[in-house]
Design an enzyme around this catalytic site. Structure first.
Site, PDB file in Angstrom:
ATOM      1  N   PRO A   6       8.464  -5.677 -15.183  1.00 43.52           N
ATOM      2  CG  PRO A   6       9.176  -6.806 -16.914  1.00 43.52           C
ATOM      3  CD  PRO A   6       8.763  -5.362 -16.070  1.00 43.52           C
ATOM      4  CD  GLU A  57      -4.913   4.413 -11.966  1.00 39.38           C
ATOM      5  OE1 GLU A  57      -4.715   5.334 -11.164  1.00 39.38           O
ATOM      6  OE2 GLU A  57      -4.807   4.578 -12.858  1.00 39.38           O
ATOM      7  N   GLY A  58      -3.049  -0.285  -7.940  1.00 40.65           N
ATOM      8  CA  GLY A  58      -3.067  -0.711  -7.196  1.00 40.65           C
ATOM      9  C   GLY A  58      -3.905  -2.048  -6.372  1.00 40.65           C
TER      10      GLY A  58
HETATM   11  N1  CAA Z   1       2.685  11.124  -1.343  1.00 45.92           N
HETATM   12  C1  CAA Z   1       3.425  11.616  -1.104  1.00 45.92           C
HETATM   13  N2  CAA Z   1       4.666  11.476  -0.749  1.00 45.92           N
HETATM   14  C2  CAA Z   1       4.649   8.928  -0.551  1.00 45.92           C
HETATM   15  C3  CAA Z   1       3.206   9.165  -0.954  1.00 45.92           C
HETATM   16  C4  CAA Z   1       2.445   9.419  -0.927  1.00 45.92           C
HETATM   17  N3  CAA Z   1       0.964   8.752  -1.215  1.00 45.92           N
HETATM   18  N4  CAA Z   1       3.386   7.769  -0.443  1.00 45.92           N
HETATM   19  C5  CAA Z   1       4.017   7.106  -0.750  1.00 45.92           C
HETATM   20  N5  CAA Z   1       4.994   8.179  -0.298  1.00 45.92           N
HETATM   21  C6  CAA Z   1       7.060   8.319   0.477  1.00 45.92           C
HETATM   22  C7  CAA Z   1       7.100   8.644   1.570  1.00 45.92           C
HETATM   23  O1  CAA Z   1       6.376   9.453   2.672  1.00 45.92           O
HETATM   24  C8  CAA Z   1       8.372   8.053   1.733  1.00 45.92           C
HETATM   25  O2  CAA Z   1       9.564   9.041   1.826  1.00 45.92           O
HETATM   26  P1  CAA Z   1       9.963   9.141   2.777  1.00 45.92           P
HETATM   27  O3  CAA Z   1      11.154   7.992   2.306  1.00 45.92           O
HETATM   28  O4  CAA Z   1      11.709  10.052   2.695  1.00 45.92           O
HETATM   29  O5  CAA Z   1       9.752   9.141   3.469  1.00 45.92           O
HETATM   30  C9  CAA Z   1       8.372   7.054   0.087  1.00 45.92           C
HETATM   31  O6  CAA Z   1       7.284   7.239  -0.028  1.00 45.92           O
HETATM   32  C10 CAA Z   1       8.258   5.515   0.881  1.00 45.92           C
HETATM   33  O7  CAA Z   1       7.474   5.102   0.780  1.00 45.92           O
HETATM   34  P2  CAA Z   1       6.208   3.824   1.383  1.00 45.92           P
HETATM   35  O8  CAA Z   1       7.622   3.372   2.430  1.00 45.92           O
HETATM   36  O9  CAA Z   1       5.565   3.991   1.970  1.00 45.92           O
HETATM   37  O10 CAA Z   1       6.973   3.495   0.382  1.00 45.92           O
HETATM   38  P3  CAA Z   1       7.096   1.637  -0.090  1.00 45.92           P
HETATM   39  O11 CAA Z   1       8.408   1.240  -0.995  1.00 45.92           O
HETATM   40  O12 CAA Z   1       6.630   0.605   1.387  1.00 45.92           O
HETATM   41  O13 CAA Z   1       5.732   1.768  -0.929  1.00 45.92           O
HETATM   42  C11 CAA Z   1       3.362   1.816  -1.693  1.00 45.92           C
HETATM   43  C12 CAA Z   1       4.023   1.711  -0.853  1.00 45.92           C
HETATM   44  C13 CAA Z   1       2.072   2.577  -1.376  1.00 45.92           C
HETATM   45  C14 CAA Z   1       2.866  -0.138  -1.427  1.00 45.92           C
HETATM   46  C15 CAA Z   1       3.684   1.467  -3.371  1.00 45.92           C
HETATM   47  O14 CAA Z   1       4.631   0.361  -4.089  1.00 45.92           O
HETATM   48  C16 CAA Z   1       2.358   1.362  -4.064  1.00 45.92           C
HETATM   49  O15 CAA Z   1       1.791   2.099  -4.387  1.00 45.92           O
HETATM   50  N6  CAA Z   1       1.995   0.779  -5.068  1.00 45.92           N
HETATM   51  C17 CAA Z   1       1.174   0.398  -5.851  1.00 45.92           C
HETATM   52  C18 CAA Z   1       1.712   0.418  -6.924  1.00 45.92           C
HETATM   53  C19 CAA Z   1       1.053   0.852  -8.138  1.00 45.92           C
HETATM   54  O16 CAA Z   1      -0.278   1.028  -7.399  1.00 45.92           O
HETATM   55  N7  CAA Z   1       0.854   0.287  -9.427  1.00 45.92           N
HETATM   56  C20 CAA Z   1      -0.184   1.225  -9.897  1.00 45.92           C
HETATM   57  C21 CAA Z   1       0.340   1.374 -11.388  1.00 45.92           C
HETATM   58  S1  CAA Z   1       0.100   2.657 -12.570  1.00 45.92           S
HETATM   59  C22 CAA Z   1      -1.712   2.040 -13.793  1.00 45.92           C
HETATM   60  O17 CAA Z   1      -2.163   0.662 -12.805  1.00 45.92           O
HETATM   61  C23 CAA Z   1      -2.552   2.520 -14.357  1.00 45.92           C
HETATM   62  C24 CAA Z   1      -2.852   1.829 -15.433  1.00 45.92           C
HETATM   63  O18 CAA Z   1      -2.265   1.788 -16.218  1.00 45.92           O
HETATM   64  C25 CAA Z   1      -4.681   1.562 -15.230  1.00 45.92           C
END
Ligand code: CAA
Length: 380
Positions: free
Chosen positions: A128, A363-364
């Site tokens: 949520p 998925e974002g």
């Molecule tokens: N691969 C590996 N590691 C990764 C990565 C990747 N693609 N992206 C981030 N990381 C790691 C980073 O390197 C970092 O690690 P360190 O601290 O060790 O350096 C850590 O993860 C944190 O990364 P960020 O600081 O970039 O994290 P953030 O809090 O700023 O968030 C974000 C990044 C891209 C915004 C992420 O939160 C995100 O993807 N948000 C969207 C969520 C999403 O897509 N949800 C979908 C739900 S599933 C769904 O929808 C399925 C369905 O039913 C259809």
């Protein structure tokens, strides 16, 4: 550079296209109207191998490449994105996640029934208060020695009710932030799990979406994926590939709306000629065709990079961003081309427009894709 599909890729595309055009089309309107889960189609598509696309043959899968996977999702989505999203979450999140990051025991236990479609996979990251901000996990997984005790709520979960294998992300060490998050394989019928009411969605109404509640759910330690604290990176890695699937789905929605629009414009007459002869309509079709091809190139590039084992996180975000925007624009124009007929269910394009909207969110969101792309640019 080679733009030709292999024989296997063509065969997979034809198989998906044939099933969609012969079967999904028959009851898609009724399932959309009444929000009926496509159980029969899930079973049939699984028999065709479409639920084992990310699973190796030794576990019963067909292990296709990502280009084939994108082609299959595109064809299914031209007709019915509800079925496509069930397929996408099952393949590129749950199955790929266990195949790639699970240990041998986990693979042996879960992959055969995922490959056959006997068990459908779900991915439980969103909460949520943790949608775009996915690391803000409030669901906890307390370390109790030989097991974890999970408490919390997940929501917007595709296949929550019909699925049976969940990948669950939860916070074990809050003081470590995202590095305290773990990922677990959880069977839906584990005591303490309850499922919320069916979400009455605007589109993709035939897939089931629910919240899932965890109340003192005991998860054996051997069900954790990877090392302690791997859960957030695991989820991010899976979403890199998952977004290629959603981009392919959006491409299918756009292509489906475009094909219906061309057919309609060739048949419908106004001012003494078929409306395709009016530049106002012909130019819309030209824009649609061009934008769809542009999105297709990006989807295929992201899929190709993944197939080559190369980094693809930025490209998958680009593919999702462009393909979902093209889907929204194309379906809106498709409704416009159909005029009043476009606004009623029978002509399918209003449904495709509703389906397109969701691809810009799950998925974002598009904004999150821009965040990922812009961070990559800034990093250089
Ligand atoms: N691969 C590996 N590691 C990764 C990565 C990747 N693609 N992206 C981030 N990381 C790691 C980073 O390197 C970092 O690690 P360190 O601290 O060790 O350096 C850590 O993860 C944190 O990364 P960020 O600081 O970039 O994290 P953030 O809090 O700023 O968030 C974000 C990044 C891209 C915004 C992420 O939160 C995100 O993807 N948000 C969207 C969520 C999403 O897509 N949800 C979908 C739900 S599933 C769904 O929808 C399925 C369905 O039913 C259809």
């Amino acid at each position: 550079m080679n733009y030709a599909y292999t024989e296997e890729q063509q065969l997979i595309r034809e198989t998906a296209r044939d099933y969609a055009r012969r079967n999904l089309i028959k009851d898609v309107l009724e399932r959309d109207a009444k929000a009926i889960y496509p159980a029969k189609h899930v079973k049939n598509i699984a028999e065709l191998g479409f639920f084992g696309m990310m699973i190796k043959p030794e576990y019963g899968g067909v292990d296709t490449d990502n280009i084939s996977y994108a082609l299959a999702l595109e064809e299914i989505s031209k007709v019915d994105s509800s079925v496509a999203v069930i397929m996408a979450v099952h393949n590129s999140l749950t199955s790929y996640g266990i195949q790639t990051y699970g240990n041998d025991a986990q693979k042996e236990q879960y992959l055969p029934s995922l490959a056959s479609g006997e068990m459908i996979g779900a991915f439980l990251l969103s909460e949520p208060d943790a949608g775009s901000d996915a690391s803000f996990q409030k669901t906890t997984a307390a370390d109790k020695g030989d097991h974890y005790l999970v408490n919390g709520v997940k929501n917007w979960i595709t296949s929550a009710q019909s699925g049976s294998i969940y990948l669950v992300m939860a916070q074990t060490w809050p003081e470590k932030g995202h590095k305290g998050i773990n990922a677990f394989i959880v069977e839906k019928d584990t005591p303490g799990i309850s499922i919320g009411p069916h979400e009455d969605k605007m589109g993709m109404r035939s897939s089931d979406t629910h919240s899932v509640m965890f109340n003192d759910v005991m998860i054996p330690k051997e069900n954790r994926i990877g090392d302690d604290g791997f859960g957030f990176r695991f989820a991010m890695k899976l979403l890199e590939g998952g977004r290629i699937g959603i981009a392919a789905q959006a491409l299918g929605i756009a292509s489906g709306a475009y094909e219906l629009s061309v057919k309609y414009a060739r048949e419908r007459k106004a001012f003494g000629t078929e409306i395709i002869n009016h530049q106002a309509i012909a130019f819309k079709l030209a824009d649609m065709a061009t934008e769809i091809e542009t999105a297709r190139l990006m989807v295929l590039k992201a899929a190709w990079l993944k197939d080559q084992g190369k980094p693809h996180g930025t490209e998958s975000a680009m593919a999702k961003l462009i393909a979902t925007d093209v889907a929204m624009k194309t379906t809106t124009e498709a409704v416009q081309i159909h005029g009043g007929y476009g606004y009623v269910k029978e002509y399918h394009v209003e449904r495709l427009m509703r389906e397109a909207k969701l691809t810009q969110i799950y998925e974002g969101t598009s904004e999150i894709q821009k965040l990922i792309i812009s961070r990559a640019i800034a990093k250089g």
